[in-house]
Design a protein around this motif. Structure first.
Motif, PDB file in Angstrom:
ATOM      1  N   PHE A 118      52.055  50.658   5.925  1.00  0.00           N
ATOM      2  CA  PHE A 118      51.412  49.781   4.893  1.00  0.00           C
ATOM      3  C   PHE A 118      51.217  47.692   5.209  1.00  0.00           C
ATOM      4  O   PHE A 118      52.102  48.062   6.072  1.00  0.00           O
ATOM      5  N   ALA A 119      50.642  47.526   4.765  1.00  0.00           N
ATOM      6  CA  ALA A 119      49.570  46.600   5.571  1.00  0.00           C
ATOM      7  C   ALA A 119      50.115  45.206   4.626  1.00  0.00           C
ATOM      8  O   ALA A 119      49.007  45.515   3.282  1.00  0.00           O
ATOM      9  N   ARG A 133      37.955  50.149   5.089  1.00  0.00           N
ATOM     10  CA  ARG A 133      38.270  51.363   5.845  1.00  0.00           C
ATOM     11  C   ARG A 133      39.527  52.555   5.292  1.00  0.00           C
ATOM     12  O   ARG A 133      39.402  53.921   5.675  1.00  0.00           O
ATOM     13  N   THR A 134      40.376  51.557   5.915  1.00  0.00           N
ATOM     14  CA  THR A 134      41.184  53.579   5.588  1.00  0.00           C
ATOM     15  C   THR A 134      41.894  53.234   4.202  1.00  0.00           C
ATOM     16  O   THR A 134      40.661  52.820   3.013  1.00  0.00           O
ATOM     17  N   THR A 135      42.911  52.708   3.547  1.00  0.00           N
ATOM     18  CA  THR A 135      42.913  53.459   1.796  1.00  0.00           C
ATOM     19  C   THR A 135      43.433  51.757   1.706  1.00  0.00           C
ATOM     20  O   THR A 135      44.188  51.012   1.903  1.00  0.00           O
ATOM     21  N   ASP A 136      42.660  51.130   0.626  1.00  0.00           N
ATOM     22  CA  ASP A 136      43.050  50.306  -0.193  1.00  0.00           C
ATOM     23  C   ASP A 136      44.132  50.237  -0.941  1.00  0.00           C
ATOM     24  O   ASP A 136      44.591  50.915  -2.141  1.00  0.00           O
ATOM     25  N   ILE A 137      45.309  49.355  -0.551  1.00  0.00           N
ATOM     26  CA  ILE A 137      46.450  49.240  -2.526  1.00  0.00           C
ATOM     27  C   ILE A 137      46.922  47.999  -2.900  1.00  0.00           C
ATOM     28  O   ILE A 137      47.275  47.333  -2.954  1.00  0.00           O
ATOM     29  N   ASP A 150      40.170  46.652   9.610  1.00  0.00           N
ATOM     30  CA  ASP A 150      40.608  46.592   8.701  1.00  0.00           C
ATOM     31  C   ASP A 150      42.298  45.083   8.758  1.00  0.00           C
ATOM     32  O   ASP A 150      42.284  44.405   8.493  1.00  0.00           O
ATOM     33  N   LEU A 151      43.077  45.598   9.953  1.00  0.00           N
ATOM     34  CA  LEU A 151      43.567  44.992  10.414  1.00  0.00           C
ATOM     35  C   LEU A 151      43.162  43.492  10.863  1.00  0.00           C
ATOM     36  O   LEU A 151      43.665  41.976  10.533  1.00  0.00           O
ATOM     37  N   PHE A 164      46.127  47.133   2.804  1.00  0.00           N
ATOM     38  CA  PHE A 164      45.301  48.455   3.341  1.00  0.00           C
ATOM     39  C   PHE A 164      47.040  49.948   3.473  1.00  0.00           C
ATOM     40  O   PHE A 164      48.186  48.963   3.847  1.00  0.00           O
ATOM     41  N   LEU A 165      46.980  50.430   3.498  1.00  0.00           N
ATOM     42  CA  LEU A 165      47.222  52.001   3.527  1.00  0.00           C
ATOM     43  C   LEU A 165      46.848  52.494   5.442  1.00  0.00           C
ATOM     44  O   LEU A 165      45.926  53.022   4.565  1.00  0.00           O
ATOM     45  N   VAL A 166      47.374  53.178   6.180  1.00  0.00           N
ATOM     46  CA  VAL A 166      47.687  53.429   7.119  1.00  0.00           C
ATOM     47  C   VAL A 166      47.751  55.306   7.081  1.00  0.00           C
ATOM     48  O   VAL A 166      49.555  55.608   7.186  1.00  0.00           O
ATOM     49  N   ARG A 167      47.208  56.074   7.029  1.00  0.00           N
ATOM     50  CA  ARG A 167      47.558  57.424   7.771  1.00  0.00           C
ATOM     51  C   ARG A 167      46.877  57.320   9.587  1.00  0.00           C
ATOM     52  O   ARG A 167      46.583  57.738   9.556  1.00  0.00           O
ATOM     53  N   ASP A 168      47.794  59.441   9.232  1.00  0.00           N
ATOM     54  CA  ASP A 168      47.941  59.543  11.048  1.00  0.00           C
ATOM     55  C   ASP A 168      46.593  60.059  11.143  1.00  0.00           C
ATOM     56  O   ASP A 168      45.724  58.941  11.972  1.00  0.00           O
ATOM     57  N   PRO A 169      45.629  60.228   9.542  1.00  0.00           N
ATOM     58  CA  PRO A 169      43.951  60.910  10.006  1.00  0.00           C
ATOM     59  C   PRO A 169      43.386  59.570  10.411  1.00  0.00           C
ATOM     60  O   PRO A 169      42.068  59.860  11.217  1.00  0.00           O
ATOM     61  N   HIS A 170      43.933  58.272  10.079  1.00  0.00           N
ATOM     62  CA  HIS A 170      42.585  57.199   9.596  1.00  0.00           C
ATOM     63  C   HIS A 170      42.755  56.432  11.292  1.00  0.00           C
ATOM     64  O   HIS A 170      43.602  56.451  12.398  1.00  0.00           O
ATOM     65  N   SER A 171      41.196  56.448  11.543  1.00  0.00           N
ATOM     66  CA  SER A 171      41.279  56.527  13.509  1.00  0.00           C
ATOM     67  C   SER A 171      41.864  54.898  14.023  1.00  0.00           C
ATOM     68  O   SER A 171      41.868  54.268  12.658  1.00  0.00           O
TER      69      SER A 171
END
Ligand SMILES: [Cu+2]
Lengths: 193, 151
Positions: free
Chosen positions: A161-162, A24-28, A185-186, A171-178
């Motif tokens: 970064f996860a 749901r966050t950014t796939d890296i 994702d975790l 995945f990668l989490v940015r401020d706007p991700h809930s």
């Protein structure tokens, strides 16, 4: 005839469901390298990425003299970890990697990360070691001019970064991700084992 | 009272009377400014803290917050955090103007007071007296010391 067509389809569906469920966050997974570093831990001992395998690992680049964004980010993850089951919590850790090694000695970092909980570890190093890492993950940081009291601000990446337990990027989490999206994702990465 | 002064200020400004009335107006305003939800986010050690609060300008003219002071800290600066292209930036702010009737929030990931070099040990649950400087007038505010986890 039917059977022959269904089986591969079913297998494909299973594969997609297990290994490749969308984040749901950014796939890296495809765009970032695995977690590698050679730094120093809060006791002043060498810390290598291999020493931190075995748990889902979140990595954040910040500094302890940052009063607003850094503690808020770490506190945000502390509250997300609170939502995990005890077993899941045992399988997760968060590394704060300092981009201000001048002021962030191992002792300072240890005290700082300790305030957020046992899942948090602070790592520092010399400039070359830290630059090797920030270059690897293509993030920037920069120092502002010191004020008359010698205090200075460090601008730094706000991303988290996860990596999975093997150090593979996830995945990668940015401020706007809930928080709910981050939690989902975790859990998915923790479930990888 | 305040209304009358503000109107007077608007109309009589160019005359000699203006200066005296303007001074009076500023004094009257201080009591119409209120601060709520004042929290000071601190961690152990000597890392800087962040102050958050809501300031309401109940007066009829704009006010300007120019600084803050506390006996518990060596220095307090007005700061703003911003995010640009995945980078967290922070910079000093000279002053913050709050229009008549407006409320301005110093809030996480935005404007904050940066408290530097604590002069006495502080822990969660303590209170810290801070004086805000508003158009040269002191406005005393009590901040509750909190953990960043509570924000
Ligand atoms: Cu600041």
């Amino acid at each position: 005839m039917m059977k022959r067509m269904l089986l591969p389809l079913l297998a494909a569906a299973l594969l997609v469901g297990c290994a490749d469920e969308e984040f749901r966050t950014t796939d890296i997974e495809e765009i970032m390298p695995s977690l590698e570093f050679a730094l120093t831990d809060g006791d002043g001992e060498p810390a290598r990425a291999e020493d931190y395998r075995g748990k889902t690992t979140l990595v954040y680049f910040g500094y302890t003299q940052c009063p607003d964004v850094c503690p808020l980010t770490l506190a945000r993850f502390a509250s997300i970890f609170n939502e995990l089951s005890e077993a899941e919590r045992d399988d997760v850790q968060m590394l704060l990697i300092s981009v201000d090694p001048e002021r962030d000695t191992p002792e300072v970092l240890k005290r700082y990360t300790g305030a957020f909980g046992p899942e948090f570890t602070g790592l520092t190093g010399d400039k070359e070691e830290i630059d090797a890492l920030t270059n690897r993950y293509r993030i920037a940081y920069s120092f502002e001019e010191p004020n008359e009291r010698g205090d200075y601000i460090v601008n730094h990446s706000s991303a988290v970064f996860a990596f999975n337990a093997e150090g593979q990027p996830r995945f990668l989490v940015r401020d706007p991700h809930s928080n709910q999206d981050v939690l989902a994702d975790l859990r998915q990465v923790i479930a990888e084992g | 009272m305040l209304n009358a002064l503000s109107n007077a200020r608007r109309h009589v400004m160019p005359t000699l009377l203006g200066a005296a009335i303007l001074l009076g107006a500023v004094n009257a305003q201080a009591s119409d400014v209120s601060v709520s939800n004042a929290r000071l986010s601190l961690l152990p050690g000597n890392t800087p803290g962040a102050g958050y609060f809501d300031i309401e300008n109940g007066s009829e003219s704009a006010i300007t917050l120019t600084g803050a002071d506390s006996e518990a800290f060596e220095a307090i600066e007005l700061h703003e955090s911003m995010e640009h292209d995945g980078m967290a930036h922070m910079h000093g702010v000279e002053s913050v103007e709050i229009g008549p009737g407006e409320t301005f929030s110093f809030a996480p990931r935005g404007h904050h007071l940066m408290f530097m070099d604590r002069l006495a040990p502080l822990t969660e649950g303590d209170e810290v007296e801070v004086t805000l400087d508003i158009d040269g007038e002191p406005l005393p505010v009590t901040f509750d010391v909190v953990s960043p986890a509570s924000l």
